[in-house]
Design an enzyme around this catalytic site. Structure first.
Site, PDB file in Angstrom:
ATOM      1  N   SER A 145      -6.393  26.955 -16.110  1.00 11.50           N
ATOM      2  CA  SER A 145      -5.316  27.185 -17.080  1.00 11.50           C
ATOM      3  C   SER A 145      -4.158  26.293 -16.676  1.00 11.50           C
ATOM      4  CB  SER A 145      -4.908  28.667 -16.992  1.00 11.50           C
ATOM      5  OG  SER A 145      -3.548  28.837 -17.334  1.00 11.50           O
ATOM      6  N   TYR A 158      -2.807  35.859 -11.881  1.00  8.28           N
ATOM      7  CA  TYR A 158      -3.658  35.065 -12.789  1.00  8.28           C
ATOM      8  C   TYR A 158      -3.531  33.578 -12.443  1.00  8.28           C
ATOM      9  CZ  TYR A 158      -5.142  32.842 -17.173  1.00  8.28           C
ATOM     10  OH  TYR A 158      -5.766  32.046 -18.111  1.00  8.28           O
TER      11      TYR A 158
HETATM   12  N1  LIG Z   1      -7.074  31.687 -24.702  1.00  8.38           N
HETATM   13  C1  LIG Z   1      -6.234  30.920 -24.016  1.00  8.38           C
HETATM   14  O1  LIG Z   1      -5.184  30.527 -24.522  1.00  8.38           O
HETATM   15  C2  LIG Z   1      -6.562  30.517 -22.590  1.00  8.38           C
HETATM   16  C3  LIG Z   1      -5.672  29.623 -21.954  1.00  8.38           C
HETATM   17  C4  LIG Z   1      -5.944  29.236 -20.651  1.00  8.38           C
HETATM   18  C5  LIG Z   1      -7.073  29.705 -20.011  1.00  8.38           C
HETATM   19  N2  LIG Z   1      -7.936  30.575 -20.659  1.00  8.38           N
HETATM   20  C6  LIG Z   1      -9.106  31.052 -19.923  1.00  8.38           C
HETATM   21  O2  LIG Z   1     -10.251  30.957 -20.746  1.00  8.38           O
HETATM   22  C7  LIG Z   1     -11.171  32.022 -20.454  1.00  8.38           C
HETATM   23  C8  LIG Z   1     -11.507  32.773 -21.724  1.00  8.38           C
HETATM   24  O3  LIG Z   1     -10.307  33.265 -22.289  1.00  8.38           O
HETATM   25  P1  LIG Z   1     -10.274  34.001 -23.702  1.00  8.38           P
HETATM   26  O4  LIG Z   1      -8.893  33.832 -24.227  1.00  8.38           O
HETATM   27  O5  LIG Z   1     -11.428  33.603 -24.521  1.00  8.38           O
HETATM   28  O6  LIG Z   1     -10.443  35.541 -23.227  1.00  8.38           O
HETATM   29  P2  LIG Z   1     -10.869  36.830 -24.102  1.00  8.38           P
HETATM   30  O7  LIG Z   1     -10.714  36.551 -25.542  1.00  8.38           O
HETATM   31  O8  LIG Z   1     -10.100  37.968 -23.508  1.00  8.38           O
HETATM   32  O9  LIG Z   1     -12.415  36.998 -23.741  1.00  8.38           O
HETATM   33  C9  LIG Z   1     -12.747  37.310 -22.406  1.00  8.38           C
HETATM   34  C10 LIG Z   1     -14.246  37.389 -22.265  1.00  8.38           C
HETATM   35  O10 LIG Z   1     -14.524  37.812 -20.918  1.00  8.38           O
HETATM   36  C11 LIG Z   1     -15.284  39.009 -20.939  1.00  8.38           C
HETATM   37  N3  LIG Z   1     -14.886  39.882 -19.828  1.00  8.38           N
HETATM   38  C12 LIG Z   1     -13.670  40.440 -19.617  1.00  8.38           C
HETATM   39  N4  LIG Z   1     -13.701  41.210 -18.506  1.00  8.38           N
HETATM   40  C13 LIG Z   1     -14.970  41.103 -18.010  1.00  8.38           C
HETATM   41  C14 LIG Z   1     -15.632  41.655 -16.890  1.00  8.38           C
HETATM   42  N5  LIG Z   1     -15.002  42.488 -16.032  1.00  8.38           N
HETATM   43  N6  LIG Z   1     -16.935  41.345 -16.676  1.00  8.38           N
HETATM   44  C15 LIG Z   1     -17.589  40.514 -17.534  1.00  8.38           C
HETATM   45  N7  LIG Z   1     -17.024  39.951 -18.604  1.00  8.38           N
HETATM   46  C16 LIG Z   1     -15.717  40.251 -18.838  1.00  8.38           C
HETATM   47  C17 LIG Z   1     -14.988  39.647 -22.307  1.00  8.38           C
HETATM   48  O11 LIG Z   1     -16.082  40.424 -22.777  1.00  8.38           O
HETATM   49  P3  LIG Z   1     -16.263  42.007 -22.529  1.00  8.38           P
HETATM   50  O12 LIG Z   1     -14.971  42.644 -22.875  1.00  8.38           O
HETATM   51  O13 LIG Z   1     -17.402  42.326 -23.434  1.00  8.38           O
HETATM   52  O14 LIG Z   1     -16.629  42.147 -21.077  1.00  8.38           O
HETATM   53  C18 LIG Z   1     -14.886  38.405 -23.181  1.00  8.38           C
HETATM   54  O15 LIG Z   1     -16.171  37.974 -23.549  1.00  8.38           O
HETATM   55  C19 LIG Z   1     -10.477  32.882 -19.395  1.00  8.38           C
HETATM   56  O16 LIG Z   1     -10.911  32.531 -18.106  1.00  8.38           O
HETATM   57  C20 LIG Z   1      -9.005  32.526 -19.557  1.00  8.38           C
HETATM   58  O17 LIG Z   1      -8.274  32.705 -18.381  1.00  8.38           O
HETATM   59  C21 LIG Z   1      -7.690  30.988 -21.930  1.00  8.38           C
END
Ligand SMILES: NC(=O)c1ccc[n+]([C@@H]2O[C@H](COP(=O)([O-])OP(=O)(O)OC[C@H]3O[C@@H](n4cnc5c(N)ncnc54)[C@H](OP(=O)(O)O)[C@@H]3O)[C@@H](O)[C@H]2O)c1
Length: 267
Positions: A145, A158
């Protein structure tokens, strides 16, 4: 369909956090490029639903592993499914981010975040990285990130986990690259996802929130071409300015104040 991507990273990709958000889009775009997919996350029903949609649309095989990746024994659950498969691509995507003051979290919440965001990525990279090294091909992606670039208040733990992913990814880019294994530390920048929505950011001209398809295609295209990538021109430019023209304390103050504007006020 056998694409160049599938020849390099096939036949199976394992994507963590693949029930929704960026992980689901990684799974979709890898299937589109001809890979069979293993979807990993906690929500079993949602994983089954996404598996059905992906296999029908792209004519690839899809398996699911419902598991909480913050647990210690994740390989005991994952390897019975993967041992008979050639996993050529690992996407360490699962991660949680909650914007709030450090001490407003419970210690348990912070440890869960550390175990999911960092420990699980390490365990899976070690396990599948060994097999890829032996095969002399493969790819591993670590989701980092922009907050990995310098200290960022209100996402302190984080940001620490994301710095870990960035540096581990860049280091392995060199080490495993010698054996034909491509590694990328990927910094998505703000991207519309359920996780992004949960933190209820205010809108700002300073933040361009990207769509998942745009973010993920940039990541997959960059694998094998560089050690790390920040998605989005504005994001790259911002971090270039913060890193090159500001002192460390100035850049931490700048990003932390913008967190207060976007997500605050905080007590
Ligand atoms: N979106 C952004 O703007 C952004 C920016 C920078 C970095 N990122 C990074 O990109 C990645 C994805 O982000 P996102 O925004 O797509 O997140 P999200 O929408 O919250 O989705 C998170 C995913 O992780 C799974 N998850 C959460 N807790 C878990 C656990 N304990 N065990 C197994 N699976 C788990 C969730 O599924 P379940 O709830 O079914 O487990 C879901 O599939 C993350 O690493 C985040 O830090 C995102």
């Amino acid at each position: 369909m056998t694409t160049e991507f599938a020849k390099k990273y096939g036949p199976w990709a394992l994507v963590t956090g693949a029930s929704k958000g960026l992980g689901l889009e990684f799974a979709v775009q890898c299937a589109e490029r001809g890979l069979n997919i293993i979807l990993v996350a906690r929500s079993a029903d949602l994983l089954d639903k996404q598996a059905g949609i992906i296999s029908e649309k792209f004519h690839v095989e899809v398996k699911t592993i419902p598991i909480d990746l913050s647990r210690e024994d994740i390989l005991d659950v994952i390897t019975p499914v993967t041992d008979s498969l050639e996993v050529g691509l690992l996407i360490n995507n699962a991660g949680i981010s909650r914007v709030r003051p450090f001490l407003d979290h419970s210690l348990d919440q912070l440890l869960t975040q550390l175990h999911l965001n960092a420990r699980a990525a390490l365990v899976l990279a070690y396990h599948f990285g060994q097999k890829m090294k032996d095969r002399k091909r493969g790819g591993i992606m670590f989701l980092s990130s922009g907050s990995a670039m310098n200290g960022t208040a209100y996402v302190s733990n984080y940001a620490g986990t994301k710095a870990y992913n960035l540096i581990l990814g860049e280091s392995l880019w060199y080490e495993l690259g010698k054996y034909g294994v491509d590694v990328l530390g990927f910094m998505p920048g703000s991207t519309k996802s359920p996780g992004w929505d949960l933190n209820e950011a205010k809108t700002s001209f300073m933040v361009k929130v990207m769509d998942v398809d745009e973010t993920i295609s940039k990541a997959l295209d960059a694998l094998g071409k560089r050690p790390s990538l920040i998605a989005g021109t504005i994001n790259s430019l911002s971090y270039f300015i913060l890193g090159r023209f500001m002192s460390r304390s100035q850049s931490i103050n700048t990003v932390s104040k913008s967190m207060e504007k976007l997500f605050g006020p905080f007590d």
